[in-house]
Design an enzyme around this catalytic site. Structure first.
Site, PDB file in Angstrom:
ATOM      1  N   ASP A  80       0.862  -1.173   0.000  1.00 30.57           N
ATOM      2  CA  ASP A  80       0.000   0.000   0.000  1.00 30.57           C
ATOM      3  C   ASP A  80       0.905   1.232   0.000  1.00 30.57           C
ATOM      4  O   ASP A  80       2.124   1.129   0.208  1.00 30.57           O
ATOM      5  CB  ASP A  80      -0.879  -0.036   1.256  1.00 30.57           C
ATOM      6  CG  ASP A  80      -1.693   1.225   1.446  1.00 30.57           C
ATOM      7  OD1 ASP A  80      -2.389   1.635   0.514  1.00 30.57           O
ATOM      8  OD2 ASP A  80      -1.603   1.816   2.542  1.00 30.57           O
ATOM      9  N   ASP A  82      -0.407   5.079   1.046  1.00 24.20           N
ATOM     10  CA  ASP A  82      -0.746   6.031   2.102  1.00 24.20           C
ATOM     11  C   ASP A  82      -0.595   5.400   3.482  1.00 24.20           C
ATOM     12  O   ASP A  82      -1.210   4.377   3.794  1.00 24.20           O
ATOM     13  CB  ASP A  82      -2.191   6.522   1.936  1.00 24.20           C
ATOM     14  CG  ASP A  82      -2.338   7.485   0.765  1.00 24.20           C
ATOM     15  OD1 ASP A  82      -1.403   8.273   0.523  1.00 24.20           O
ATOM     16  OD2 ASP A  82      -3.395   7.452   0.097  1.00 24.20           O
TER      17      ASP A  82
END
Length: 328
Positions: A80, A82
């Protein structure tokens, strides 16, 4: 531990009944003429950091040994972005996500910030509600992302603003992220960055804070522009927190091109991120690292069930880099 004090013996294909495992690495440490088998927790002291939590140490030991035995040639990384590659908190302040960078940009109209905050206050508690299943959360996430994107389209955003808004933002990547990306590039290990944010903003953050190497593939929500560079919509399928396991990348030939890379190091910070490797065909090992950035007491048990290694309010890539130190 000095290299001349240890000996690594990697077992090749042998009789499973005799050794119980195939292709695992054994590590011996010699002290005063006596031999002792090292655990991965001896080899990788970063795993003993107070911010590290592991529910099943035997399973993690087994997974790490097998990934080490496979080396760089069998490894791929899925992450991922963020609050995973980027920090969650810096100097006591929450680091903005890709959407947060847009929301804080002063050249966008005030109504965008107000509506974005309203949407977050409505849907954010649902995303992290431990009493709801992912299936129950799914339609709410679709509503959130769809409404947020529709509001953004009304803001007269231009392609030329992306670089400026990232430069003016307070986004910062985790300590050691530069080392992580460089090591993966040097050893030709594919990195898939899977994000429910805005791909145009994400790539600009990487360009300004890290480097967009050839081995990096980004799958995210990308803006669509007209001939003048004005934003007129979003491309392709909507990617949100809970559908990263079923979006375009899993319907493409991406994983087919990595058919020999059966060992996966996965990193994420949300409940949905742990499923990012679900589209990979026939994985042998998936080692999941979860960054638990907030709500530790409330979410700890859930994250320990979902992730092999859970990092509590840890703003570094120390554990991932330590693992790569042994694998590559």
């Amino acid at each position: 531990m000095a290299k001349n004090e240890s000996l690594r013996i990697v077992l090749g294909i042998g009789t499973a009944a005799a050794v119980g495992i195939i292709g695992f690495g054994y590590f011996f440490h010699y002290r005063n003429g006596r031999k002792r088998i090292l655990t991965v927790f001896d080899m990788i002291p970063e795993l003993n950091n107070p911010t590290v939590r592991i529910k099943d140490r035997e399973s993690v030991e087994r997974k790490i040994r097998q990934i080490i035995a496979g080396g760089a040639e069998k490894l791929q990384v899925i992450s991922d972005f963020d609050h995973t590659i980027s920090k969650h908190t810096h100097n006591g302040k929450i680091v903005p996500t890709c959407y947060g960078i847009l929301e804080s940009y002063p050249l966008l109209p005030q109504f965008y910030r107000e509506k974005a905050l309203q949407l977050k206050e409505t849907y954010y508690p649902i995303e992290f509600c431990h009493e709801m299943t992912n299936e129950e959360k799914y339609p709410y996430m679709v509503e959130w992302w769809t409404k947020a994107q529709n509001v953004l389209i009304q803001c007269n955003l231009n392609r030329g603003m992306i670089q400026d808004m990232v430069e003016k933002s307070e986004v910062i990547v985790r300590d050691g992220s530069d080392k992580l990306l460089l090591n993966l590039y040097k050893h030709d290990v594919p990195l898939l960055v899977f994000s429910a944010g805005v791909g145009d903003v994400l790539e600009e953050v990487i360009r300004q804070n890290l480097k967009m190497y050839d081995n990096v593939r980004v799958v995210s929500n990308y803006l669509e522009y007209n001939g003048n560079g004005d934003v007129i919509g979003f491309k392709g399928h909507l990617i949100h927190t809970f559908n990263k396991n079923e979006t375009a990348i899993h319907n493409s030939d991406y994983f087919e091109h990595l058919a020999s890379r059966h060992n996966i190091l996965l990193m994420g910070d949300s409940i949905g991120d742990c499923h990012m490797a679900d589209g990979c065909p026939d994985p042998e090992i998936v080692l999941k690292i979860g960054f638990l950035n907030h709500g530790v007491e409330r979410l700890m048990d859930k994250y320990l069930d979902l992730y092999d290694i859970v990092l509590l309010e840890n703003e570094t890539m120390d554990v991932a880099n330590a693992l790569l130190r042994e694998i590559l």
